[in-house]
Design a protein around this motif. Structure first.
Motif, short mmCIF file in Angstrom:
data_model
loop_
_atom_site.label_atom_id
_atom_site.label_comp_id
_atom_site.label_asym_id
_atom_site.label_seq_id
_atom_site.Cartn_x
_atom_site.Cartn_y
_atom_site.Cartn_z
N SER A 108 44.04 51.99 16.41
CA SER A 108 43.15 51.89 15.26
C SER A 108 43.97 52.14 13.99
O SER A 108 45.17 52.34 14.03
N TRP A 109 43.31 52.14 12.88
CA TRP A 109 44.00 52.32 11.61
C TRP A 109 44.47 53.76 11.43
O TRP A 109 45.15 54.08 10.48
N ARG A 110 44.13 54.68 12.32
CA ARG A 110 44.52 56.08 12.18
C ARG A 110 45.58 56.47 13.20
O ARG A 110 45.66 57.61 13.60
N ASP A 111 46.38 55.50 13.68
CA ASP A 111 47.23 55.85 14.81
C ASP A 111 48.69 56.05 14.43
O ASP A 111 49.57 55.81 15.24
N GLU A 112 48.96 56.49 13.21
CA GLU A 112 50.34 56.82 12.87
C GLU A 112 50.82 57.99 13.71
O GLU A 112 50.05 58.91 14.01
#
Lengths: 116, 111
Positions: free
Chosen positions: A100-104
């Protein structure tokens, strides 16, 4: 600010010995990773771990390697019988989610493993 | 096989200069590209890029992605000695968690 921690910072071992590298990921993160960096070379992926299972592993991660989450906070990498070529910096990383867009991924300071 | 090439490999500039670091990649089913700064030890996260043409900024650093030409650039303006580090880019595939790192650009800022 929460961070990934790793112990020890430096481990020296004899060839053929077992080593366990320890990591404490960021507390609300669900995905955990090990990478390694041989001196002067690229950072290489070893393994990812989610929900108490390996979710992805590289060709480097052979039977000599294993990972475990023995309790609610630690994440360990075990090398069963170390070889000279295992000498490297080992980084643990964690991410809140994956896909997802929060997977750094956030990296720990590393453990330098020296095999003699 | 996934491929990541960063250029230049090494760059030495004076404080105050602007630098542009390049990352070209070939990965199947691209999802995102991450930039990291590596000083003495751990890579520290800078940016994650998923869409083409949308610039991400953080202070003097900015980055942009071109998914058609398969590259990304990292710009640093008004460089300071504290910007000296190795800058790593790492693309990622759909459905994969692993980051595939480039060999990095070693940036040295001289006072």
């Amino acid at each position: 600010e929460p961070e990934v921690t790793q112990t020890p910072s430096h481990q020296v071992t004899q060839m053929g010995q077992e080593v366990i590298l320890r990591c404490v990921p960021i507390s609300n993160h669900l995905y955990f990773y090990w990478y390694r960096q041989i001196l002067g070379q690229k950072v290489e992926f070893l393994v990812s771990f989610y929900n108490n299972e390996i979710s992805e592993k590289s060709e480097i991660f052979d039977d000599q390697f294993s990972v475990e989450r023995p309790d609610g906070s630690n994440f360990t990498l075990k090398i069963r019988s170390t070889k000279l070529e295992d000498s490297a910096m080992y980084f643990c990383a964690s991410s809140e989610v994956a896909g997802s867009w929060r997977d750094e991924q956030f990296f720990g300071p590393g453990t330098r493993l020296t095999v003699l | 096989e996934d491929k990541v090439v960063q250029s230049p490999l090494s760059l030495v500039v004076h404080e105050g200069d602007t630098v542009t670091l390049n990352c070209s990649y070939e990965v199947t089913n691209f999802r995102s590209l991450l930039w990291y700064k590596q000083e003495k030890k751990a890579p520290t996260f800078l940016f994650m890029l998923t869409s083409s043409g949308i610039e991400k900024k953080s202070g003097r650093l900015s980055s942009i992605l071109d998914k058609k030409e398969l590259f990304s650039i990292l710009n640093i303006t008004a460089t300071q000695t504290g910007d000296s580090a190795i800058y790593l880019c790492a693309p990622r595939n759909q459905g994969a968690q692993k980051l595939v790192f480039g060999q990095g650009t070693r940036l040295t800022i001289n006072p």
